[in-house]
Design an enzyme around this catalytic site. Structure first.
Site, short mmCIF file in Angstrom:
data_model
loop_
_atom_site.label_atom_id
_atom_site.label_comp_id
_atom_site.label_asym_id
_atom_site.label_seq_id
_atom_site.Cartn_x
_atom_site.Cartn_y
_atom_site.Cartn_z
CE LYS A 206 -3.34 2.40 2.85
NZ LYS A 206 -4.11 2.37 4.08
CD GLU A 212 10.08 -5.56 6.66
OE1 GLU A 212 9.89 -4.45 6.11
OE2 GLU A 212 9.67 -5.83 7.80
N GLY A 267 -4.52 -1.74 5.43
CA GLY A 267 -3.78 -2.89 4.90
C GLY A 267 -4.39 -4.22 5.30
NE ARG A 268 -5.56 -3.36 11.51
CZ ARG A 268 -4.87 -2.24 11.52
NH1 ARG A 268 -3.75 -2.14 10.85
NH2 ARG A 268 -5.30 -1.19 12.21
CD GLU A 353 -0.85 -4.03 11.66
OE1 GLU A 353 0.36 -4.28 11.68
OE2 GLU A 353 -1.52 -3.98 10.61
CG HIS A 384 -2.69 -35.03 18.62
ND1 HIS A 384 -2.96 -36.19 19.30
CD2 HIS A 384 -3.70 -34.87 17.73
CE1 HIS A 384 -4.07 -36.74 18.82
NE2 HIS A 384 -4.54 -35.95 17.87
CE LYS A 512 6.50 -0.54 9.47
NZ LYS A 512 5.45 0.14 8.75
#
Ligand SMILES: O=P(O)(O)OC[C@H]1O[C@](O)(CO)[C@@H](O)[C@@H]1O
Length: 551
Positions: A206, A212, A267-268, A353, A384, A512
């Site tokens: 965005k 990254e 974004g999410r 977030e 398990h 960041k």
């Protein structure tokens, strides 16, 4: 505005929580044979059973009063009409506009965003058809066989989770790959078997500033150019999805290969925009549209249903009840269908977030618990691994169990076994088993006194552990769209009730900024800013061992 703890419903809930802590759900079930009918809700394709919570009629009616006293309906209206409810970033919150079937104009800052959304959908559809039908060709004239989506957080989790969930519906026109980690191990392994002539990269960001993603995209670009010896190849192998066209163009992506998103899409919550392009490429545009339509169905339900029959509102109220009033610290997301194996990671970002915050809209410190930490994985594997903790630890972890009635990949006997476990677990978490029953059982099995006394306390399950059960008729694009949208609205309602700014994420900025400085130090082989002695020595150790710096 009235502080939440002074609301009449809040005060009643505080009192009720004190009482309910001493009750057992077994007694609530015994006292009310209508409990399932009262505390479950069926929508087309989706059933929510929330009867296995520590609630009764009174609790629910006060929770619904809380939704009214906190003006959830008015806030919902503000969100849907494009008010700037993302206050700290002065933005509208309109992911619902991305899947809205109505063609009515919706204005944000003087622009008709309905038209913008439509034009991007048209552009996406044309592109998807070109690629899937083999008309979009790589630099050497070969058709595209592999798509690599480069993005992180909301620009990765949504599309990847849906790609996995709907695998069954893919016709394998293209193979999908996702790169999110800046650890070179991921991109190297993904690119290794691929043929650069047949790969299409989607750089999804965005902001188009995420370090990254940009580094991964640069590595991909170099990989392509070193194979093609041709800079013009980039136009045939790279597209971008971004709200920052300028940066994408500077990076080298052609204008016409850029798909828009907008600052009013968080974004999410962006899966429904061109961020969902990988899903559309994998499944075909009609199935991507079905996903959007499913979400729109949930939006309509969210808008139209009164709180008492409103799935996202109920889910939010229960989460507030379990966390803020009953004190749960975490919540597990436990899908049973293999295809939903990324759902908990996806919801982790969506919820944590959004609402993982501790100041109110007004910037005041909140003196109540907000949201739990969200965690989980496939329930059947969890059984398990960590279910021991769910059943017997002294922390109560409310859990959402998500399963489907019909398997999309039926194999004789498998689905019944899976679902038997699904049903058994919520029952066991609720009913538990007491010492008396355990002793009787051991006696019946021929065990005797010292052994029984020693072992019985270890076998006690106190039960009374809250769960929601969400049963989908089957996992398909529309039902999945509904499910995801239900969680999105749940998060929104929770934020309103708790007075949290759900649509910013300032908490990610500090780290960041520091990483950017430390990256320069690692590159230069020296420390340039002062750190605490732990961080400083860790950096020195790293530099010494890697041979990149002096200590
Ligand atoms: O799409 P972008 O701008 O690269 O951001 C990726 C992710 O990074 C975050 O901003 C957090 O750092 C998320 O909110 C977002 O989904």
């Amino acid at each position: 505005m009235q502080a939440r703890p002074s609301l009449p419903s809040w005060q009643k809930l505080t009192r009720l929580a004190g009482e309910k802590k001493h009750q057992h759900m077994n007694d609530l079930f015994a006292a009310d044979s209508e409990r399932f009918n009262k505390f479950s809700l069926e929508l087309p394709g989706l059933l929510l059973d929330y009867s296995k919570n520590l609630i009764d009629d009174e609790t629910m009616s006060v929770l619904f009063a809380l939704a009214r006293e906190t003006d959830v309906a008015a806030w919902r209206e503000k969100m849907l009409r494009g008010d700037k409810i993302n206050q700290t970033e002065n933005r509208a919150v309109l992911h619902t506009a991305l899947r809205r079937r109505s063609e009515q104009p919706l204005m944000v800052d003087g622009e008709n965003i309905t038209a913008q959304v439509q034009s991007q959908l048209v552009k996406m559809e044309a592109f998807v058809n070109q690629v899937r039908q083999g008309h979009w060709l790589g630099y050497s004239g070969k058709r595209i066989t592999d798509i690599v989506n480069i993005g992180v957080g909301g620009s990765n989790l949504g599309p990847q989770m849906v790609t996995e969930a709907l695998k069954h519906y893919s016709d394998n026109s293209v193979n999908m790959h996702y790169v999110s980690n800046v650890d070179g191990a991921q991109i190297v392994e993904i690119l290794r078997p691929l043929d650069p002539q047949k790969v299409l990269f989607i750089v999804s960001s965005k902001t188009f500033t995420t370090t990254e993603t940009l580094l991964n995209a640069r590595t991909a670009l170099n990989w392509l150019i070193s194979a093609s010896f041709d800079e013009t190849a980039v136009a045939k192998h790279f597209v971008a999805v971004t709200a920052n066209k300028e940066n994408a163009v500077k990076f080298g992506i052609s204008q016409e290969n850029i798909f828009d998103i907008w600052d009013w899409v968080g974004g999410r919550f962006s899966l429904w925009s061109a961020i969902g392009l990988p899903v559309a490429l994998d499944l075909g545009f009609d199935k991507f549209k079905a996903l959007l339509d499913g979400a729109d169905n949930m939006d309509r339900h969210f808008v139209q249903a009164p709180p008492e029959q409103n799935m996202p509102v109920i889910m939010a109220l229960l989460s507030v009840w379990n966390t803020t009033f009953l004190g749960a610290k975490s919540q597990a997301i436990l899908p049973y269908d293999q295809t939903l194996h990324m759902l908990s990671s996806y919801l982790q970002q969506a919820e944590m977030e959004s609402n993982g915050k501790s100041v109110s809209w007004h910037g005041d410190e909140l003196d109540y618990a907000t949201v739990p930490s969200i965690w989980g994985q496939l329930g059947i594997n969890g059984q398990h691994a960590f279910y021991q903790y769910l059943h017997q630890s002294n922390n109560v972890v409310p859990a959402d169990f998500i399963g489907s009635v019909t398997s999309v990949t039926p194999v004789k006997g498998h689905h019944e076994t899976l679902m038997a476990n699904f049903f058994a677990q919520t029952q066991a978490l609720m009913t538990g088993v007491n010492e008396e029953e355990i002793c009787a059982d051991l006696k019946a099995k021929g065990r005797e006194a010292p052994y029984i006394d020693a072992v019985a306390p270890h076998k006690v399950h106190k039960g009374n552990r809250p769960t929601n059960t969400i049963l989908l008729k089957r996992i398909d694009p529309a039902t999945l769209g509904m499910l995801i949208a239900a969680y999105e609205h749940k998060i929104f309602v929770q934020g309103i009730i708790l007075q949290i700014c759900s649509f910013d994420q300032w908490g990610v900025e500090l780290g960041k900024g520091l990483a950017a400085k430390i990256q320069q130090e690692l590159q230069a082989g020296e420390t340039r800013v002062s750190h605490d002695c732990s961080t400083e020595n860790l950096i020195h150790y790293y530099q010494k061992v890697s041979g990149g710096g002096a200590v």
